[in-house]
Design an enzyme around this catalytic site. Sequence first.
Site, PDB file in Angstrom:
ATOM      1  N   PRO A   9       6.709  -7.534   3.311  1.00 17.19           N
ATOM      2  CA  PRO A   9       6.196  -6.279   3.329  1.00 17.19           C
ATOM      3  C   PRO A   9       7.017  -5.354   2.530  1.00 17.19           C
ATOM      4  CG  PRO A   9       7.083  -6.895   5.480  1.00 17.19           C
ATOM      5  CD  PRO A   9       7.088  -7.906   4.851  1.00 17.19           C
ATOM      6  N   ASN A  10       6.287  -4.520   1.650  1.00 18.52           N
ATOM      7  CA  ASN A  10       6.789  -3.382   0.884  1.00 18.52           C
ATOM      8  C   ASN A  10       7.542  -4.032  -0.551  1.00 18.52           C
ATOM      9  OD1 ASN A  10       5.857  -1.333   2.502  1.00 18.52           O
ATOM     10  ND2 ASN A  10       7.529  -1.776   4.042  1.00 18.52           N
ATOM     11  N   ARG A  17      10.306   2.290  -4.550  1.00 21.06           N
ATOM     12  CA  ARG A  17      10.824   2.585  -3.291  1.00 21.06           C
ATOM     13  C   ARG A  17      12.284   2.598  -3.395  1.00 21.06           C
ATOM     14  NH1 ARG A  17      11.109  -2.281   0.665  1.00 21.06           N
ATOM     15  NH2 ARG A  17      11.687  -0.992   2.159  1.00 21.06           N
ATOM     16  N   TYR A  22      17.441  -0.691  -3.624  1.00 21.06           N
ATOM     17  CA  TYR A  22      16.583  -1.954  -4.032  1.00 21.06           C
ATOM     18  C   TYR A  22      16.664  -2.000  -5.542  1.00 21.06           C
ATOM     19  CZ  TYR A  22      15.301  -2.059   0.854  1.00 21.06           C
ATOM     20  OH  TYR A  22      15.244  -2.197   2.209  1.00 21.06           O
ATOM     21  N   ASN A  73      11.919 -13.878   1.050  1.00 20.14           N
ATOM     22  CA  ASN A  73      12.177 -12.579   1.528  1.00 20.14           C
ATOM     23  C   ASN A  73      11.222 -12.030   2.558  1.00 20.14           C
ATOM     24  OD1 ASN A  73      13.085  -9.800   1.806  1.00 20.14           O
ATOM     25  ND2 ASN A  73      13.794  -9.508  -0.307  1.00 20.14           N
ATOM     26  N   ALA A  76      11.143  -6.647   6.126  1.00 17.43           N
ATOM     27  CA  ALA A  76      11.476  -6.210   7.507  1.00 17.43           C
ATOM     28  C   ALA A  76      10.967  -7.208   8.546  1.00 17.43           C
ATOM     29  CB  ALA A  76      10.399  -4.887   7.832  1.00 17.43           C
ATOM     30  N   GLU A  97      16.549 -17.952   2.343  1.00 19.37           N
ATOM     31  CA  GLU A  97      16.081 -16.538   2.444  1.00 19.37           C
ATOM     32  C   GLU A  97      17.008 -15.554   1.573  1.00 19.37           C
ATOM     33  OE1 GLU A  97      16.808 -13.753   5.950  1.00 19.37           O
ATOM     34  OE2 GLU A  97      18.576 -15.262   6.621  1.00 19.37           O
ATOM     35  N   HIS A  99      17.764 -11.401   0.496  1.00 20.96           N
ATOM     36  CA  HIS A  99      17.582  -9.914   0.697  1.00 20.96           C
ATOM     37  C   HIS A  99      18.318  -9.203  -0.516  1.00 20.96           C
ATOM     38  CE1 HIS A  99      15.800 -10.332   4.701  1.00 20.96           C
ATOM     39  NE2 HIS A  99      16.808 -11.498   4.737  1.00 20.96           N
ATOM     40  N   ARG A 106      23.938  -2.535   6.629  1.00 23.51           N
ATOM     41  CA  ARG A 106      22.911  -1.204   6.864  1.00 23.51           C
ATOM     42  C   ARG A 106      22.680  -1.122   8.180  1.00 23.51           C
ATOM     43  NH1 ARG A 106      17.827  -2.257   3.420  1.00 23.51           N
ATOM     44  NH2 ARG A 106      17.379  -0.148   3.751  1.00 23.51           N
TER      45      ARG A 106
END
Length: 159
Positions: A9-10, A17, A22, A73, A76, A97, A99, A106
């Site tokens: 998502p996103n 964003r 990012y 990835n 969330a 994976e 990120h 974070r």
Amino acid sequence: MKIAVIQGPNLNMLGVREQQIYGPMKLEQIHAQMKEVATQNNVEIEFFQSNLEGEIVDKIQECFGDANGIIINAAAYTHTSIAIRDAIAAVNLPTIEVHISNIHRREEFRKVNMIAPVCTSSIVGFGPFGYHLAMVGMTQIMNEIQAAQEAQREAAQAK
């Protein structure tokens, strides 16, 4: 050999964003760079992005028998999805994976990682370059698996 790249998502909003986290690169640019690496290594590559957990689970399951490895990835969903974790475990494919940000530096809730224990490896905090590292890593893993399978075939034929 085929790599499936699954984006959560996103990630379709990359370049728009939270650029301070990012960066300015768009998802299409990242995929174009990954495709170049795939072409150089004679690897087929397929891209998928969804904001919906069930669609991501379906895509992971579709990789069984169709792909040799997954780069994911989960965004969330990394921190919440037992369903994605279970799908990765079920297909039993090498999975890396990625990120873009360092999730360990974070917010506290991002430090919970549901999928890392069922992934082959994790690459975090390298920005979009993390996808390149994942491509190099996955290509190496797939080459090692292929070499081991060929050695087993040769050993079986020698008997």
